[in-house]
Design an enzyme around this catalytic site. Structure first.
Site, PDB file in Angstrom:
ATOM      1  N   HIS A 271     109.361 102.706  57.091  1.00 54.42           N
ATOM      2  CA  HIS A 271     108.549 103.691  57.818  1.00 54.42           C
ATOM      3  C   HIS A 271     108.776 103.577  59.323  1.00 54.42           C
ATOM      4  O   HIS A 271     108.020 104.117  60.126  1.00 54.42           O
ATOM      5  CB  HIS A 271     107.058 103.510  57.506  1.00 54.42           C
ATOM      6  CG  HIS A 271     106.700 103.943  56.128  1.00 54.42           C
ATOM      7  ND1 HIS A 271     105.491 103.651  55.545  1.00 54.42           N
ATOM      8  CD2 HIS A 271     107.396 104.610  55.177  1.00 54.42           C
ATOM      9  CE1 HIS A 271     105.455 104.134  54.318  1.00 54.42           C
ATOM     10  NE2 HIS A 271     106.598 104.721  54.064  1.00 54.42           N
TER      11      HIS A 271
ATOM     12  N   ASN B  65      97.533  91.512  45.151  1.00 49.86           N
ATOM     13  CA  ASN B  65      96.540  92.366  45.779  1.00 49.86           C
ATOM     14  C   ASN B  65      95.148  91.993  45.265  1.00 49.86           C
ATOM     15  O   ASN B  65      94.957  91.898  44.050  1.00 49.86           O
ATOM     16  CB  ASN B  65      96.832  93.836  45.442  1.00 49.86           C
ATOM     17  CG  ASN B  65      96.070  94.807  46.326  1.00 49.86           C
ATOM     18  OD1 ASN B  65      94.909  94.595  46.628  1.00 49.86           O
ATOM     19  ND2 ASN B  65      96.728  95.876  46.733  1.00 49.86           N
TER      20      ASN B  65
ATOM     21  N   GLN C 250     106.461  98.780  54.551  1.00 52.64           N
ATOM     22  CA  GLN C 250     105.957 100.092  54.947  1.00 52.64           C
ATOM     23  C   GLN C 250     105.278  99.987  56.320  1.00 52.64           C
ATOM     24  O   GLN C 250     104.932 100.982  56.916  1.00 52.64           O
ATOM     25  CB  GLN C 250     104.930 100.589  53.927  1.00 52.64           C
ATOM     26  CG  GLN C 250     105.456 100.756  52.526  1.00 52.64           C
ATOM     27  CD  GLN C 250     104.298 101.025  51.554  1.00 52.64           C
ATOM     28  OE1 GLN C 250     103.990 102.176  51.264  1.00 52.64           O
ATOM     29  NE2 GLN C 250     103.642  99.987  51.113  1.00 52.64           N
ATOM     30  N   ASN C 251     105.079  98.737  56.776  1.00 51.96           N
ATOM     31  CA  ASN C 251     104.342  98.505  58.019  1.00 51.96           C
ATOM     32  C   ASN C 251     105.232  98.782  59.227  1.00 51.96           C
ATOM     33  O   ASN C 251     106.405  98.425  59.218  1.00 51.96           O
ATOM     34  CB  ASN C 251     103.813  97.063  58.062  1.00 51.96           C
ATOM     35  CG  ASN C 251     102.946  96.746  56.860  1.00 51.96           C
ATOM     36  OD1 ASN C 251     102.413  97.648  56.204  1.00 51.96           O
ATOM     37  ND2 ASN C 251     102.832  95.469  56.531  1.00 51.96           N
TER      38      ASN C 251
END
Ligand code: APR
Length: 248
Positions: free
Chosen positions: A124, A217, A106-107
């Site tokens: 993205h 995470n 997504q970066n």
């Protein structure tokens, strides 16, 4: 070591190459290279103007203002070096070869490519790229723009090749990303809050195709609930084995 994973889902387990692997990444891996995440303390979106300028409404209403805001981000990211975790993914890709199905990120930083990853799906987009508004042709932003930004006349026929809030994924490699999710045995989801639901949807898609989803995470988030297992630690801690070897 935070949260023990069954051996086959650890880095050394993956390196045995028995399973095909796909990886989804978010801002958390770029945080290790010094780029602030979007949400959370000092998150990028603490600044409400940022949320507006990253929207398609702003792009349509004030293209020049959006461009100059993006050029500041382009310049700020220009000399950013990948973190160990980016290099670790490139190394895992090289080791697993065709068993490594890709990094779905997504970066927009471009750090996975900078670290040498080949199979990268930037769903993205990428801050180093622009798209012609008429032809859709994509071009890298000229490096000269780091020193001296172009005149507005030069900018207005282009737009950053980035997915803005309120936009669909058309023109971005989501179909290729979905293909990787549908074909992998193990999917790592690294450093995303899942507030933008794409990583959650991709995880569900992978599970429906029989894959095991491992969420990496240090903080709880929306991926926790769909993941088969949660590694409550950082990307650096998960890839520790690679670093250890590099240091000795
Ligand atoms: N290793 C792993 N995860 C980390 C690390 C780390 N070292 N540091 C932080 N994280 C986690 C945080 O706990 C958080 O869950 O990274 C996540 C970052 O979440 P967000 O800031 O919401 O970023 P992300 O999920 O990538 O955002 C998705 O939203 O704004 C849009 O387009 C933008 O691509 C972005 C999308």
């Amino acid at each position: 070591m935070p949260g023990k994973l069954p051996q086959e889902f650890t880095l050394s387990g993956l390196r045995k190459g028995r399973a095909s692997v796909a990886v989804v990444t978010g801002a958390g891996i770029d945080a290790e290279a010094g780029i602030p995440t979007f949400r959370g303390d000092q998150g990028f979106y603490e600044d409400k103007e940022a949320t507006y300028l990253a929207s398609v409404n702003a792009l349509e209403a004030e293209p020049s203002r959006v461009w100059h805001w993006y050029l500041k981000r382009f310049v700020s990211l220009h000399d950013t070096h990948p973190a160990h975790s980016h290099f670790a993914l490139a190394k895992l890709e090289a080791e697993l070869d065709e068993k490594f199905l890709g990094v779905i990120t997504q970066n927009i930083s471009g750090l996975h490519r900078k670290a040498g990853s080949q199979k990268v799906f930037e769903i993205h987009g990428c801050i180093q790229e622009m798209r012609n508004l008429k032809t859709g042709e994509r071009q890298p932003l000229p490096n000269s723009w780091v020193e001296s930004p172009p005149a507005d006349e030069e900018l207005i026929s282009w737009r950053p090749n980035v997915c803005f809030f309120g936009e669909s994924y058309d023109g971005f490699p989501l179909p290729e990303a979905e293909e990787a999710c549908n074909s992998c045995d193990i999917m790592l989801v690294i450093g995303t809050s899942g507030v933008i639901p794409t990583p959650v949807l991709l995880s569900e898609m992978a599970q429906l195709s029989g894959a095991v989803v491992v969420n990496i995470n240090p903080h709880p988030g929306k991926v926790d609930k769909v993941a088969d297992m949660n590694f409550r630690g950082t990307a650096a801690e998960y890839f520790q084995e690679f670093f250890y070897h590099d240091q000795n």
